[in-house]
Design an enzyme around this catalytic site. Structure first.
Site, short mmCIF file in Angstrom:
data_model
loop_
_atom_site.label_atom_id
_atom_site.label_comp_id
_atom_site.label_asym_id
_atom_site.label_seq_id
_atom_site.Cartn_x
_atom_site.Cartn_y
_atom_site.Cartn_z
N VAL A 1 0.83 -1.21 0.00
CA VAL A 1 0.00 0.00 0.00
C VAL A 1 0.87 1.26 0.00
CG1 VAL A 1 -1.67 1.32 1.38
CG2 VAL A 1 -1.98 -1.14 1.06
N ASP B 1 10.60 3.72 5.80
CA ASP B 1 10.32 2.38 6.34
C ASP B 1 11.40 2.05 7.34
OD1 ASP B 1 8.50 -0.18 5.01
OD2 ASP B 1 10.04 -0.64 6.51
N THR C 1 -5.45 -0.69 7.44
CA THR C 1 -6.79 -1.13 7.86
C THR C 1 -6.79 -1.25 9.39
OG1 THR C 1 -7.02 -2.33 5.79
CG2 THR C 1 -8.54 -2.93 7.57
N GLU D 1 -7.71 1.74 2.03
CA GLU D 1 -7.24 1.42 0.68
C GLU D 1 -7.91 0.14 0.20
OE1 GLU D 1 -5.27 3.19 -1.54
OE2 GLU D 1 -6.13 1.54 -2.69
N LEU E 1 -6.93 -1.33 -2.93
CA LEU E 1 -6.18 -1.94 -4.03
C LEU E 1 -6.02 -3.44 -3.80
CD1 LEU E 1 -3.09 -2.62 -2.92
CD2 LEU E 1 -2.78 -0.20 -3.26
N LEU F 1 -16.47 -14.87 -7.41
CA LEU F 1 -17.29 -16.08 -7.43
C LEU F 1 -16.48 -17.20 -8.08
CD1 LEU F 1 -20.08 -16.06 -6.22
CD2 LEU F 1 -21.05 -15.95 -8.50
N GLY G 1 -6.46 -16.28 0.24
CA GLY G 1 -5.28 -16.17 1.09
C GLY G 1 -4.83 -14.73 1.05
N CYS H 1 -5.11 -9.89 3.59
CA CYS H 1 -6.26 -9.02 3.91
C CYS H 1 -7.57 -9.74 4.24
CB CYS H 1 -6.50 -8.05 2.76
SG CYS H 1 -5.17 -6.85 2.63
N1 LIG Z 1 -1.76 -5.59 0.76
C1 LIG Z 1 -2.96 -5.25 0.33
O1 LIG Z 1 -3.46 -5.71 -0.69
C2 LIG Z 1 -3.76 -4.23 1.10
C3 LIG Z 1 -4.87 -3.64 0.48
C4 LIG Z 1 -5.61 -2.69 1.19
C5 LIG Z 1 -5.26 -2.37 2.49
N2 LIG Z 1 -4.19 -2.99 3.07
C6 LIG Z 1 -3.84 -2.60 4.44
O2 LIG Z 1 -2.78 -1.67 4.37
C7 LIG Z 1 -1.86 -1.87 5.44
C8 LIG Z 1 -0.47 -2.16 4.89
O3 LIG Z 1 -0.52 -3.38 4.16
P1 LIG Z 1 0.68 -3.86 3.23
O4 LIG Z 1 0.25 -5.12 2.58
O5 LIG Z 1 1.15 -2.72 2.41
O6 LIG Z 1 1.76 -4.19 4.36
P2 LIG Z 1 3.30 -4.59 4.16
O7 LIG Z 1 3.60 -5.54 5.24
O8 LIG Z 1 3.55 -4.97 2.73
O9 LIG Z 1 4.07 -3.23 4.42
C9 LIG Z 1 4.09 -2.58 5.65
C10 LIG Z 1 5.41 -1.85 5.76
O10 LIG Z 1 5.39 -1.07 6.95
C11 LIG Z 1 6.69 -1.08 7.50
N3 LIG Z 1 6.66 -0.70 8.91
C12 LIG Z 1 6.14 -1.39 9.95
N4 LIG Z 1 6.34 -0.71 11.10
C13 LIG Z 1 6.99 0.42 10.78
C14 LIG Z 1 7.50 1.52 11.54
N5 LIG Z 1 7.35 1.55 12.86
N6 LIG Z 1 8.12 2.51 10.88
C15 LIG Z 1 8.27 2.47 9.53
N7 LIG Z 1 7.84 1.45 8.77
C16 LIG Z 1 7.19 0.45 9.38
C17 LIG Z 1 7.16 -2.51 7.27
O11 LIG Z 1 8.57 -2.64 7.34
C18 LIG Z 1 6.61 -2.80 5.88
O12 LIG Z 1 7.55 -2.50 4.87
C19 LIG Z 1 -2.45 -2.99 6.28
O13 LIG Z 1 -3.23 -2.45 7.30
C20 LIG Z 1 -3.33 -3.74 5.30
O14 LIG Z 1 -4.38 -4.42 5.92
C21 LIG Z 1 -3.42 -3.89 2.40
#
Ligand SMILES: NC(=O)c1ccc[n+]([C@@H]2O[C@H](COP(=O)([O-])OP(=O)(O)OC[C@H]3O[C@@H](n4cnc5c(N)ncnc54)[C@H](O)[C@@H]3O)[C@@H](O)[C@H]2O)c1
Length: 443
Positions: free
Chosen positions: A13, A32, A123, A151, A153, A250, A257, A260
């Site tokens: 995201v 990050d 989320t 988000e 995506l 569907l 998996g 999310c």
């Molecule tokens: N992956 C998806 O398809 C998707 C879609 C919609 C919403 N979301 C939501 O968005 C959020 C992020 O998901 P994601 O899949 O991108 O996660 P991810 O695990 O791919 O990325 C999260 C990043 O945050 C970094 N991070 C964690 N703690 C940190 C800190 N204290 N300081 C700086 N960086 C830090 C991690 O190192 C990691 O690179 C979640 O809440 C997820 O539920 C994800």
């Protein structure tokens, strides 16, 4: 309006949001705490596979709209908006683990100036936006405006989805911030829902749990078809043609998996339980989903007699096509169960490196599907990679020791598999199982 934006979290995201906002010519820094990730990004290597993202990142780094750092305080300095996109993985009790989220939020009070917008893209449970606002505005010297912008995506099409969402959801409490958000997201041509924090947060959980429900629903119908007859591919396609239902999500198969759907369904269950709301429906959704994985191994065991020493090829490790993400991937559960029952596993995936499987799982890796299937007793498709559709199925079948094919994604037409000479271990064809078993013992 050009803004100085700090995106926290360089995952699916965060990285996609940062790259696209930079493409819209905002001044973006993506931070990050994973130093290796930042080092890789600075060296031009993306930590994730996502179509179109590499080009977008490269272009906007060159144009100097996008930069990366591991230094939080430095990244926050002078920014007008912070986007929180850190992970919120499920904790043991099903609640999302908000440790990273709050660690990040807590660093804002010390490191940013006045009148900063904090946009939550992670989320988070309903009520978090309000809690963040209360926390950040506790000190009278600061004014933070919190925006909840969940988000939607999907991995594998993340860049496209960010740019062409079905809708944009923005929860905020002041008309001025709403106007700023309208301007920020002006490039998006989609319905825009402006609402309060709580509703925005609930919309995200409600959407994901509904998608999860749809998949578990069609898998229950698939299991019924298997027991009583009926071609689930025809059934699903026809059910989906009802516009009130729709085709999307569907797809029968091994179940969902990724990071999310299960996590957010669990998160909704946990929130319901805290407040004494009956959430059995969502518990069933998760149980059906897990059972789909077990079911594949059961079918395999039934057709092969047992799995001791049996060689099994797995085509596809990623939880879905066009991503390299293994979080909660059905392949991980299924491979672990096959190995536990004595099976030997050879895997092929176009983008996932098998070394990212958990350490306890020992598999051999092939660099193409034919090599993976050479001499095996069964092949299981666990990711719907399009390239698998181009396989020469007859060649694949001839190279196997016993031609058992389990299409865990219903990727192939049944007719095509049967014409290629495969055994499909479905219940009505159980009379064929002894034939398969004699092929294996004749080895
Ligand atoms: N992956 C998806 O398809 C998707 C879609 C919609 C919403 N979301 C939501 O968005 C959020 C992020 O998901 P994601 O899949 O991108 O996660 P991810 O695990 O791919 O990325 C999260 C990043 O945050 C970094 N991070 C964690 N703690 C940190 C800190 N204290 N300081 C700086 N960086 C830090 C991690 O190192 C990691 O690179 C979640 O809440 C997820 O539920 C994800």
């Amino acid at each position: 309006m050009i803004m100085k934006i700090c995106v926290v979290g360089a995952g699916y995201v965060g990285l996609v949001s940062a790259a696209i906002l930079a493409d819209w010519q905002h001044n973006v820094v993506c931070v990050d705490h994973n130093e290796q990730k930042i080092e890789d990004l600075l060296a031009g290597k993306l930590p994730i596979f996502e179509p179109g993202l590499q080009e977008l990142v490269e272009l906007n780094r060159r144009r100097q709209y996008l930069r990366f750092t591991a230094e939080m305080a430095e990244a926050l300095r002078g920014c007008e908006m912070i986007i929180v996109a850190v992970g919120t993985p499920p904790a043991e009790n099903g609640h999302p683990n908000l440790e990273d989220f709050w660690a990040v939020v807590k660093s804002f009070r010390e490191n940013v100036g006045n009148n900063v917008i904090v946009m939550i893209k992670s989320t988070v449970p309903v009520g978090t936006g309000e809690a963040v606002s209360l926390y950040l505005n506790e000190k009278v010297s600061h004014t933070f405006s919190v925006v909840s912008a969940p988000e939607f995506l999907r991995q594998g099409t993340a860049v496209h989805d960010f740019l062409h969402p079905d809708r944009l959801v923005v929860g905020c409490m002041s008309p001025e911030i709403r106007e700023q958000m309208k301007e920020l997201f002006q490039p998006l041509d989609c319905p825009k829902v402006f609402t309060d924090w709580h509703s925005a947060e609930m919309i995200k959980y409600a959407s994901n749990s509904f998608l999860a429900l749809k998949i578990s629903y069609i898998n229950t119908i698939a299991n019924l078809c298997e027991a009583v007859g009926g071609n689930i591919q025809d059934v699903a396609a026809a059910v989906g043609l009802d516009h009130r239902i729709g085709q999307a999500y569907l797809k029968p198969g091994v179940g969902f998996g990724g990071s999310c759907l299960a996590k957010d369904t669990q998160g909704l269950i946990a929130q319901g339980e805290v407040h004494g709301v009956n959430v059995w429906m969502f518990k069933d959704v998760l149980e059906v989903n897990y059972e789909q994985r077990v079911h594949i191994v059961q079918r395999l065991t039934e057709v092969l007699g047992n799995l001791k020493g049996r060689k099994i090829a797995i085509l596809g490790l990623a939880f879905k096509a066009n991503t390299d993400d293994l979080r909660d991937a059905p392949s991980v559960t299924i491979i672990a169960q096959i190995i536990k029952l004595g099976g030997l596993v050879k895997v092929y995936d176009p983008v996932v490196d098998s070394s990212s499987l958990p350490n306890i799982i020992s598999v051999s890796t092939a660099d193409n599907p034919y090599a993976a299937c050479q001499g095996v007793d069964a092949v299981i498709v666990l990711t719907e990679w399009e390239e698998f559709l181009d396989l020469d199925l007859k060649r694949l079948q001839k190279s196997m020791n016993a031609p058992v094919f389990i299409d865990g994604r219903y990727l192939f037409e049944r007719k095509r598999l049967l014409e290629a000479g495969f055994f499909l271990p479905e219940r009505p064809s159980s009379s064929e199982w002894p034939v398969v078993q004699s092929m294996i013992s004749a080895r």
